[in-house]
Design an enzyme around this catalytic site. Structure first.
Site, short mmCIF file in Angstrom:
data_model
loop_
_atom_site.label_atom_id
_atom_site.label_comp_id
_atom_site.label_asym_id
_atom_site.label_seq_id
_atom_site.Cartn_x
_atom_site.Cartn_y
_atom_site.Cartn_z
N HIS A 157 -45.55 8.20 53.02
CA HIS A 157 -46.79 8.88 53.41
C HIS A 157 -46.49 10.29 53.92
O HIS A 157 -45.35 10.61 54.25
CB HIS A 157 -47.53 8.09 54.50
CG HIS A 157 -48.24 6.88 53.97
ND1 HIS A 157 -47.60 5.68 53.73
CD2 HIS A 157 -49.54 6.69 53.61
CE1 HIS A 157 -48.47 4.80 53.26
NE2 HIS A 157 -49.66 5.39 53.17
N LYS A 212 -48.98 11.15 59.40
CA LYS A 212 -49.42 9.76 59.60
C LYS A 212 -48.91 9.23 60.93
O LYS A 212 -47.72 9.34 61.23
CB LYS A 212 -48.95 8.87 58.44
CG LYS A 212 -49.50 7.46 58.51
CD LYS A 212 -49.29 6.71 57.21
CE LYS A 212 -49.73 5.26 57.31
NZ LYS A 212 -51.16 5.11 57.61
P1 NAP Z 1 -56.70 12.66 60.49
O1 NAP Z 1 -56.73 13.75 59.47
O2 NAP Z 1 -55.87 12.84 61.71
O3 NAP Z 1 -58.23 12.40 60.92
C1 NAP Z 1 -58.63 11.64 62.01
C2 NAP Z 1 -59.84 12.33 62.63
O4 NAP Z 1 -60.43 11.49 63.61
C3 NAP Z 1 -59.45 13.64 63.34
O5 NAP Z 1 -60.41 14.63 63.09
C4 NAP Z 1 -59.44 13.20 64.80
O6 NAP Z 1 -59.64 14.25 65.71
C5 NAP Z 1 -60.61 12.24 64.80
N1 NAP Z 1 -60.66 11.38 65.96
C6 NAP Z 1 -59.63 10.97 66.75
N2 NAP Z 1 -60.09 10.18 67.73
C7 NAP Z 1 -61.42 10.10 67.56
C8 NAP Z 1 -62.44 9.44 68.27
N3 NAP Z 1 -62.18 8.70 69.36
N4 NAP Z 1 -63.71 9.56 67.83
C9 NAP Z 1 -63.99 10.28 66.74
N5 NAP Z 1 -63.06 10.95 66.02
C10 NAP Z 1 -61.80 10.85 66.43
O7 NAP Z 1 -56.25 11.29 59.83
P2 NAP Z 1 -56.53 10.79 58.32
O8 NAP Z 1 -55.38 11.14 57.45
O9 NAP Z 1 -57.91 11.15 57.92
O10 NAP Z 1 -56.44 9.20 58.54
C11 NAP Z 1 -57.32 8.51 59.41
C12 NAP Z 1 -56.97 7.03 59.39
O11 NAP Z 1 -57.26 6.51 58.09
C13 NAP Z 1 -55.49 6.72 59.66
O12 NAP Z 1 -55.40 5.53 60.42
C14 NAP Z 1 -54.94 6.47 58.26
O13 NAP Z 1 -53.80 5.62 58.28
C15 NAP Z 1 -56.12 5.80 57.62
N6 NAP Z 1 -56.16 5.83 56.14
C16 NAP Z 1 -56.69 4.74 55.54
C17 NAP Z 1 -56.85 4.71 54.17
C18 NAP Z 1 -57.48 3.51 53.54
O14 NAP Z 1 -57.63 3.48 52.30
N7 NAP Z 1 -57.88 2.52 54.30
C19 NAP Z 1 -56.44 5.80 53.40
C20 NAP Z 1 -55.90 6.91 54.05
C21 NAP Z 1 -55.77 6.93 55.43
P3 NAP Z 1 -58.31 14.92 66.38
O15 NAP Z 1 -57.52 15.50 65.27
O16 NAP Z 1 -58.90 15.94 67.32
O17 NAP Z 1 -57.58 13.80 67.09
#
Ligand code: NAP
Length: 239
Positions: A130, A134
């Protein structure tokens, strides 16, 4: 029209999800919320379904709040363990939840193929790769794949070969060694290598762009109201 909110809307997955929802004629994006917004905002906008792509340490609180407020939850954030899932299941009722460690159809098919192969080739190791931002390791997909392999190969499963507990042999989940790679330039990739007498079988999936997850997310958003309780894994909606 289904009224949808997104939590983590400024993040990589959340932003892609907002675009996908906005482009779907059956869905209406009514609230795009991130860390500084109040969850209540989505209630004022009449959200029926909420998609969570936030952080492993925030997701359980979000899901329990959504269910308590009658909003169906579609959860992509990884990091929920078995005890968390039991707690979430107990909180379902009028509102349902779908939790999927991977919304990409290719990754779901990879897991199905592992289920098919494992009884015949029970020695298996997982290499997941990844992007460097991550937060969790191993990935939720790797943990779920290990669980499926473990279940499919039954009680006489082999232990990972080599020196037990040596860091170079990876993280061991349900007797399956998992190796996590984190590098800039990667999105989400997983290889499962099965070993047998004089042969190996490798199954690999690559998400080269976050759009790969969107058909699965939209399917879950449209289906969650019709699936009472907790559903874990997109496979239940596909097969
Ligand atoms: P990311 O770019 O860091 O996005 C997460 C977002 O959520 C950021 O804007 C963050 O703000 C915000 N956030 C943090 N705490 C929050 C809260 N309490 N309330 C509301 N928003 C909040 O991460 P990402 O790459 O999008 O991934 C997010 C999650 O999805 C991870 O756990 C990843 O492993 C998962 N994922 C899942 C799949 C799937 O198919 N299921 C695919 C890809 C990723 P800040 O940056 O200010 O903290």
């Amino acid at each position: 029209m289904i009224r949808v909110s997104v939590l983590g809307a400024l993040g990589k997955m959340g932003a892609t999800t907002c675009n996908a929802i906005s482009g779907d004629p059956e869905l209406e994006l009514v609230a795009a919320l991130d860390v500084d917004d109040a969850l209540d905002d989505m209630l004022e906008e009449g959200a029926e379904v909420c998609v969570d792509f936030t952080r492993p340490d925030a997701v359980k609180g979000h899901v329990l709040w959504l269910l308590a407020h009658g909003v169906h939850a579609v959860v992509g954030t990884t990091g929920l363990g078995p005890a968390d899932l039991r707690e979430i299941e107990a909180a379902t009722g009028p509102a349902n939840a779908i939790v999927a460690p991977n919304f990409a159809i290719g990754a779901v098919l990879l897991m199905e193929l592992c289920r098919l192969v494992a009884p015949h080739m029970p020695h298996a190791e997982i290499i997941e790769q990844h992007h460097d931002q991550k937060l969790d390791a191993p990935s939720g997909t790797a943990l779920r794949t290990a669980a499926l392999i473990s279940e499919a190969r039954g009680r006489d499963a082999p232990q990972p070969c080599g020196p037990a507990g040596h860091p170079a042999r990876g993280y061991v989940e349900q007797d399956v060694a998992v190796h996590s790679v984190r590098l800039p330039g990667l999105v989400a990739h997983q290889e499962v290598v099965f070993g047998g007498l004089g042969q190996t079988l490798t199954i690999r999936h690559d998400s080269t762009d976050r759009s790969s997850f969107m058909p699965g997310v939209l399917l879950a958003v449209k289906g969650v109201a019709d699936r009472p309780g907790l559903t874990v894994g997109l496979d239940h909606l596909l097969f």
